[in-house]
Scaffold this active site. Structure first.
Site, PDB file in Angstrom:
ATOM      1  N   LYS A   1       4.562  -6.955   3.137  1.00 26.49           N
ATOM      2  CA  LYS A   1       4.255  -5.542   2.968  1.00 26.49           C
ATOM      3  C   LYS A   1       4.155  -4.912   4.352  1.00 26.49           C
ATOM      4  CE  LYS A   1       0.858  -3.474   3.073  1.00 26.49           C
ATOM      5  NZ  LYS A   1      -0.025  -2.632   3.970  1.00 26.49           N
TER       6      LYS A   1
ATOM      7  N   THR B   1      -0.179  -1.847   7.100  1.00 27.10           N
ATOM      8  CA  THR B   1      -0.174  -2.999   7.986  1.00 27.10           C
ATOM      9  C   THR B   1       0.827  -4.043   7.509  1.00 27.10           C
ATOM     10  OG1 THR B   1      -2.446  -2.600   8.511  1.00 27.10           O
ATOM     11  CG2 THR B   1      -1.660  -4.822   8.829  1.00 27.10           C
TER      12      THR B   1
ATOM     13  N   ASN C   1       2.139  11.077   8.047  1.00 26.08           N
ATOM     14  CA  ASN C   1       1.027  10.779   8.945  1.00 26.08           C
ATOM     15  C   ASN C   1       0.213  11.988   9.397  1.00 26.08           C
ATOM     16  OD1 ASN C   1       1.086   7.838   9.404  1.00 26.08           O
ATOM     17  ND2 ASN C   1       3.196   8.276   9.984  1.00 26.08           N
TER      18      ASN C   1
ATOM     19  N   GLU D   1       8.139   4.393   7.663  1.00 25.50           N
ATOM     20  CA  GLU D   1       7.701   5.697   7.161  1.00 25.50           C
ATOM     21  C   GLU D   1       8.721   6.775   7.519  1.00 25.50           C
ATOM     22  OE1 GLU D   1       2.903   4.949   7.003  1.00 25.50           O
ATOM     23  OE2 GLU D   1       3.744   5.911   8.757  1.00 25.50           O
TER      24      GLU D   1
ATOM     25  N   SER E   1      -5.826  11.270   5.353  1.00 22.00           N
ATOM     26  CA  SER E   1      -5.941   9.912   4.806  1.00 22.00           C
ATOM     27  C   SER E   1      -7.335   9.721   4.237  1.00 22.00           C
ATOM     28  CB  SER E   1      -5.659   8.896   5.892  1.00 22.00           C
ATOM     29  OG  SER E   1      -6.496   9.119   6.992  1.00 22.00           O
TER      30      SER E   1
ATOM     31  N   THR F   1       0.858  -1.195   0.000  1.00 24.09           N
ATOM     32  CA  THR F   1       0.000   0.000   0.000  1.00 24.09           C
ATOM     33  C   THR F   1       0.895   1.246   0.000  1.00 24.09           C
ATOM     34  OG1 THR F   1      -0.256  -0.241   2.391  1.00 24.09           O
ATOM     35  CG2 THR F   1      -2.042  -1.052   1.006  1.00 24.09           C
TER      36      THR F   1
END
Lengths: 408, 408
Positions: free
Chosen positions: B182, B193, B403, B280, B408, B156
């Site tokens: 992933k 996730t 974030n 991230e 989102s 993702t």
């Protein structure tokens, strides 16, 4: 680096003088700066003391010795060094603390154990004994100062001085409680450790003062978090001079004990929230309200899991009503929770109820709420009566800038 | 937002086809995008399966059902949906999973419980059943694809496809293990996730495969952290087709069991580290090595406390040898530690030993080490023989940007 005053700052309150308490400040120049960095507070004879300390096992000598001293229950002076935490400095750090205690004790003609010392700032560098000796000699001759000056002097990376005040009537006598606190990168080991001090003219038995302070800390100082990190030096001390002339409080049955306990709790809550309002990089003050947990302690743990979640904190920084991240944080807390009974809201509007997004969820009021400075996150577990309130701030570029972009 | 390829990315390895395993991909368009987002992997009859799952109590239906299915030990197919985590979606989410299982089971003429489903992406939105039905119908007719394509399709917010391969000789037969995974905002509930899959042509009894996978996860998947947050959907599944023709492994006494276990552990370690390398905003890969703890489990907890500390992670982002923050993180872990026996180092150079800064500490090699991409933090507790290695990444402006700055 120059730090801008936090947008969440509150003005310093009008705090009266407290009978039997005299603060003074001086320049010890523990760092290469030209500001006051040594705070000295003298107490009248007969002052009682209580304290709560960090649970970090790598604590400083100041904390180790303070834990022993509060058991004796008597205090004549407090010395706070800013700019050097004197933590992780072995026997040399301990010698510096003992020197300060001896120097003040000689001046006051009291026991060294009546002199409390705290230090905050960079760790791993022993507190320079020569600077401490000269600084203490100077401060003992200094004029008394204001509470705001004392609050500013114990600060390091704090962007505003923090104080609180409350009053109570105890056995027909008005008593005053004043508090000052420092801390911003809650609870960073360098330059941002939480140190709080509460002063009252009430007469309070040391053991009862300890009981009240411990109880108050549980849902105030122990319910705030900026970044989940726990300092090596965290200390909150309460001193009671007895100069208000009330009959000493020794138990909850004593007249005025409830009022005093409520006032102490109020000062603790104000001080705790001020630390969050100066959280490193904070743009929003966040109150996390947990209800329906199996117990209050379970609610507190869940609240801290939400308040410590980087994903929740960055979502709120981004003004994003990302309730899924709150679900995640509840689920990882390791506490009883049932996905299908869980409800999540922001600012009084439920986004999800009983484990599912609300069919008629209107994001508009939530989006408006999240644009403000004061954010509420509500979590209902749907399991029992346990509840808790936890305070934190958002996680922003400012936090990274303060902690990564500049070498300490 | 467009995410740049992580500077810590590794090239996708050359993974051969695995006998009895056929991957295919298709566009279900779970989100408004034009990319493959549905992965289907078909297994030969007789394939065994094992799995480890998130401990988050707010887990998805996929996780709940997967936990039950692995107990049966048999698998014929795996379906992975990207773009929608289908978590916190109540009975509607569960219906979508059951629909996919039934559709594939009808096609393969197997039991629905032989069909494993995972979903990753935004939470709180039930997986759209119409898109799932059309996507599955398409993928069942699609041509087989490469491992790299399958790895890219389960991703993702991942910035690079992640795979690993290892081989072993089991009872005279060469067996191959291939893995894809992933995850990047480890372990964010939306768009990030951790989902990992391991495929082998070895014949392995399901119970023994579970035993090996659980053991391997302990010091691989359970020793990585990006931001301390725990997903509602984390899943690692291992499938063994038996097509290599070895006598089935059922216990450590069986010939080749040790070699297979080592290869499985190797694949798990590679996959786990790849997730951290795509953390991230990560700019540095950090290995935290703990020794001298009271037990291995205590060492792991201390390692995770260091690896999860925002102050440690921002210090390393700032290339700052701030060992005091490591002391703080060790002390807050809640594990046995003695400040005066604690030693801290970076990249093989001790900065502090036995609770004090080294008198002849030379920061130059540490500063040079911290400028690199691969950072080692060493902690010796000086208490016992417990040790652990934990992997994480630094905490940078990129994490905040991903974030907080983008809704989102």
């Amino acid at each position: 680096m120059d730090l801008e005053r936090s947008p969440l700052a509150l003005p310093f309150p009008a705090i009266p003088s407290i009978a039997g308490v005299t603060p003074r400040i001086a320049r010890a120049r523990y760092k290469d700066w030209d500001r006051c960095d040594l705070t000295y507070v003298e107490f009248a004879e007969g002052t009682t003391v209580a304290g709560v300390f960090t649970r970090n096992v790598c604590c400083s000598s100041e904390v180790e010795m303070g834990r022993e001293q509060v058991r004796l229950g008597r205090a004549r002076a407090l010395v706070v060094n800013a700019g050097n935490a004197n933590a992780f400095t072995g026997y040399r750090g301990r010698e510096a603390v003992e020197q300060i205690m001896a120097q003040v004790a000689q001046h006051l003609d009291c026991k060294p154990s009546d002199v409390f010392v705290s230090s905050t700032g960079v760790i791993g560098v022993p507190l320079p004994k020569d600077k401490a000796r000269a600084g203490v000699a100077t401060v003992l001759e200094a004029d008394p100062c204001s509470w705001e000056d004392a609050a500013a002097t114990i600060g390091t990376t704090d962007t505003f001085p923090k104080g609180a005040v409350a009053t109570a009537v105890v056995g027909g006598r008005a008593v005053t409680l004043a508090g000052i606190i420092k801390g911003s990168g809650m609870i960073a080991p360098d330059m941002a450790t939480m140190l709080g001090y509460i002063f009252t003219d009430a007469a309070v038995d040391a053991a009862f003062l300890q009981q009240l302070l411990t109880a108050s800390a549980g849902d105030t100082f122990n319910c705030i978090t900026v970044d989940s990190d726990t300092s090596t030096s965290d200390t909150v001390l309460a001193f009671a001079t007895g100069k208000a002339g009330n009959a000493p409080l020794a138990a909850f049955d004593d007249p005025g004990a409830d009022a005093f306990a409520a006032a102490l709790h109020d000062v603790c809550r104000q001080l705790a929230q001020l630390v969050v309002r100066d959280g490193e990089g904070a743009q929003k003050f966040i109150e996390v309200r947990i209800s329906g947990a199996e117990s209050d302690e379970s609610a507190r743990r869940i609240g801290l899991a939400v308040a410590n979640s980087p994903l929740v904190k960055t979502a709120i920084a981004g003004e994003d009503a990302n309730w899924g991240r709150v679900v995640m944080a509840v689920g990882k807390a390791g506490e009883p929770a049932d996905r299908d009974k869980l409800s999540i809201g922001f600012g009084g509007t439920w986004a999800a109820r009983d484990g599912q997004p609300l069919a008629d969820y209107d994001e508009a009021p939530v989006a408006a709420h999240l644009k403000g400075r004061e954010i509420q996150v509500e979590v209902d577990l749907g399991l029992g009566d346990g509840h808790a309130v936890v305070w934190t701030c958002d996680l922003t570029h400012g936090y990274i800038a303060i902690n990564a972009d500049y070498r300490s």
